[in-house]
Design an enzyme around this catalytic site. Structure first.
Site, PDB file in Angstrom:
ATOM      1  CB  SER A 478      -1.020   0.077   1.525  1.00 16.61           C
ATOM      2  OG  SER A 478      -1.788   0.609   0.620  1.00 16.61           O
ATOM      3  CG  ASP A 489       7.676   5.449 -11.597  1.00 15.55           C
ATOM      4  OD1 ASP A 489       7.868   4.744 -11.988  1.00 15.55           O
ATOM      5  OD2 ASP A 489       6.517   5.962 -11.569  1.00 15.55           O
ATOM      6  CE  LYS A 504      -5.215  -1.489   0.772  1.00 13.87           C
ATOM      7  NZ  LYS A 504      -4.638  -0.457   0.457  1.00 13.87           N
TER       8      LYS A 504
END
Length: 725
Positions: A478, A489, A504
């Site tokens: 999560s 990224d 998740k």
């Protein structure tokens, strides 16, 4: 699994939805105010289905397939080991397998009442079974076996078969204990030639007595569960069919969830556990009022509880939750405990309640020196926040503080460890990621039928611009995955750990159900945590199911076991949206080299090779479910396992050459807090045995720049190039 939580007041779209639901429910639920349990249960079912169907990101169709899912999950939850229900019970229950969708819509409790009454009956019968089984010695010379694969095992046909199943299950447990006790006796004899080894009969009796005690405690816990507790099990079998993270919280569970997400409570600061009919102090929370008072101690038994000058209430035989309710209370109020001390004396102890911070919830940091350089390790157990107090502690503020402290200590690199971190608050993720970049998007969020929303770090200040490593494992979920994905990224740091994280990629809202019913006399209805949104990486991909794949994969002992979101049959699907507009970090000249060097080290490291081999062995062992109940055959099998396991002992005994220390501010605190000192010493000892942390530090070494230039800032690149990066 903790979840990312967007509370309603932080999301106007969800708030608007809830307001609409409230208006509707006020219109048709005013009369459902009877105080009987069935009326409360019916009201709860109606509220749950309405709120979930209106608020869930992708609500499931309530049909026969939905009904079959409820039936399967619920029966498994009631009797996972198949040691209570008979096949005749299941035959009777199965008539309802395709009717539960209709019963839900009609608020019909027939199936629940049937299963609950039968479970209580079977559990009472089982008490007699295990007591009978353990009343006489086991014959371990009999050649028989027991299969522990309960999922594939059939239900027993009659009480006789069930009794035999209990016998074998208990016999396996006592046999294992007996063999361990025999080894212990042999070791004592080796160390002391004068030691008189206990007889087989004595050890056999001890194992049965221990088993009786354990089962008595288990059934004592079961006795504490009332109809409402079992109804919560049924309700959660319903909510789980929408997705694995949509759950119902009864009042006490909601309170525990609030404590877990904030890391604090109001009370005396003691952990309690049930000991037969008594309530025992299992631990004092460091810094809490009970700990400061130095009168209460672990092992004390609570006999009575009084509020201030009020009359003391006898709590012997009372449910643990009810005892906890009486002891907890608002800051500044007094509670008087009548306790039986460890030495047997009876004492009345007065404690003034206060806010108790659960230290294990919060971020902590350590420093390690290597090759003349200094590195910081920050461990974040969860993304905590206090939604009720904007000035309260939260993970974002605490990590910023730890980073600042490490900077002042002169570290050359930082490791942020989110292994086993199951998530928490979404806002804290944005704050933490923002510490390491100049500014830009951190995560994208999509609600059903609503245009995507992008959450940004808008603060141009970079709190830490040096080498950064994020440590993850397969239980990082999560919020942990959002943080790791954003850092990956941006190419701001290197992600190191398991092949992939938990997977998740959904956001939940916690909705208080009591707000929807006026003047209700049915009591506290609890809350529903329901999935309202999905989140996406800034590159557009979802972490749902796939998780975040590490830049550097380190062998993991549990890598081959099925424990991720992708292994849950009712998980939401993976998908992708357009990427956000963001800038990749350019101060990473050694980025690819550090990854290549680490992969090379790992491939040649005998300890990592051993961990990989052990992981495959553990996976193969998970398929072996049949155990002999003949003592000679059991011992032979155990010797074979132990001989194989000896090969992997260096994994547990591994120790690196690094020394970890606390920061000066904490060292000063530890001089006054023995409990905190012990906890930190244990953590530092664990770090010194952690090959994963050691390799993360090696990566920081490889990331070290020859010089740090103030010109190092993010460079804008085009979206089409980002897709190829």
């Amino acid at each position: 699994m903790n979840t990312i939580i967007n509370f309603m007041k932080r999301n106007y779209k969800i708030l608007l939805l809830v307001v609409c639901i409230s208006v509707t429910l006020f219109a048709f639920k005013m009369n459902a105010t009877k105080s009987t349990d069935p009326e409360k249960d019916k009201l709860l079912l109606e509220l749950l289905t309405f709120v979930i169907e209106k608020g869930h990101y992708s609500p499931a169709t309530i049909d026969d397939a939905f009904s079959k899912g409820i039936y399967k999950d619920y029966i498994e939850a009631l009797d996972p080991s198949k040691r209570f229900f008979l096949q005749s019970d299941i035959d009777e229950f199965s008539k309802f397998e395709l009717q539960l969708d209709n019963q839900l819509l009609n608020k019909d409790l027939t199936f629940f009442n049937l299963t609950y009454d039968r479970l209580v009956k079977r559990m009472e019968e089982s008490k007699k079974i295990y007591k009978d089984v353990l009343s006489t010695p086991f014959d371990y010379s009999v050649d028989e076996s027991f299969n522990i694969d309960y999922e594939k095992a059939p239900y027993t046909k009659n009480v006789s078969e069930l009794s035999d199943k209990w016998r074998k299950q208990i016999k396996l447990s006592t046999l294992s204990s007996l063999v361990d006790k025999q080894k212990l006796e042999e070791d004592k004899k080796k160390n002391d030639a004068t030691y008189e080894i206990k007889s087989f009969e004595t050890l056999e009796k001890e194992t049965r007595e221990s088993s009786i005690k354990s089962l008595d405690e288990y059934f004592g816990f079961i006795k504490d569960l009332d109809r409402n507790d079992w109804f919560s099990v049924y309700v959660n079998s319903i909510t789980a069919r929408f997705d694995p993270h949509t759950n119902y919280f009864a009042a006490e569970e909601k309170e525990r969830f609030d404590v877990s997400i904030s890391g604090k409570l109001e009370g005396i600061g003691a952990r309690l556990q049930k000991k037969n009919d008594l309530t025992e102090i299992s631990e004092l929370i460091s810094g809490g009022p009970a700990w400061r008072g130095k009168q209460l101690e672990a092992g004390d038994l609570i006999m009575k509880v009084a509020q201030g000058n009020g009359e003391a209430v006898d709590v012997v035989g009372m449910r643990l939750d009810d005892v906890v309710k009486k002891i907890k209370g608002p800051k500044g109020s007094e509670v008087r405990l009548t306790v039986k001390k460890v030495d047997g004396t009876i004492k009345i102890i007065s404690i003034i309640r206060d806010i108790v911070e659960i230290e294990e919830t919060y971020a902590k940091s350590s420093i390690v020196n290597k090759n003349g350089l200094k590195y910081g390790v920050i461990y974040l157990p969860k993304f905590y926040i206090d939604f009720e107090n904007k000035d309260g502690r939260d993970a974002g503020k605490d990590i910023a503080l730890e980073v600042d402290r490490l900077k002042k200590a002169g570290v050359n690199g930082i490791i942020l460890d989110v292994r086993d971190d199951g998530g928490g608050s979404l806002s804290t993720v944005v704050d933490i990621a923002g510490l390491f970049i100049e500014q830009g998007p951190i995560v994208q969020i999509k609600s059903a039928g609503i245009k995507k929303e992008v959450l940004y770090d808008r603060d141009k200040k970079i709190e830490w611009d040096g080498p950064l490593v994020i440590m993850v494992n397969s239980f990082s979920a999560s919020a942990s995955e959002i943080l790791a994905a954003a850092i990956q990224d941006y190419k701001r740091g290197i992600i190191i750990g398991s092949k992939q994280t938990y997977g998740k990629g959904t956001v939940q809202n916690v909705i208080d159900l009591n707000q929807f019913v006026r003047s209700s006399s049915v009591g506290d209805l609890g809350a529903i945590k329901t999935t309202t949104q999905k989140f996406y990486r800034i590159n557009g991909g979802s972490t749902q199911l796939e998780g975040v794949r590490s830049d550097i994969v380190m062998p993991d002992r549990y890598a081959y076991l099925k424990m991720g979101e992708r292994d849950i049959d009712n998980a939401m699907p993976w998908d992708k949206i357009d990427q956000a507009d963001y800038s990749v970090w350019n101060n990473n000249a050694n980025f690819n080299l550090a990854i290549a060097n680490s992969k090379n080290r790992i491939s040649k490291n005998p300890q990592f090779q051993l961990i990989e081999e052990n992981a495959k062995w553990i996976d193969s062992r998970s398929e072996e479910n049949v155990y002999s109940l003949n003592i000679d055959k059991f011992k032979i099998a155990q010797v074979e396992i132990e001989e194989k396991a000896k090969k992997y002992k260096p994994i547990v005994n591994y120790k690196n050459t690094l020394t970890f220390t606390s920061l000066p501010y904490e060292t000063e605190t530890m001089s006054k807090d023995v409990s905190l000192k012990e906890k930190r010493e244990m953590w530092h000892e664990a770090l010194s045995k952690d090959i994963y942390v050691e390799e993360a530090i090696n990566v920081l070494d490889d990331l070290q720049p020859k010089s740090i230039s103030k010109k190092d800032i993010p460079v804008k690149i085009k979206k089409d190039k980002l897709a190829k990066s």
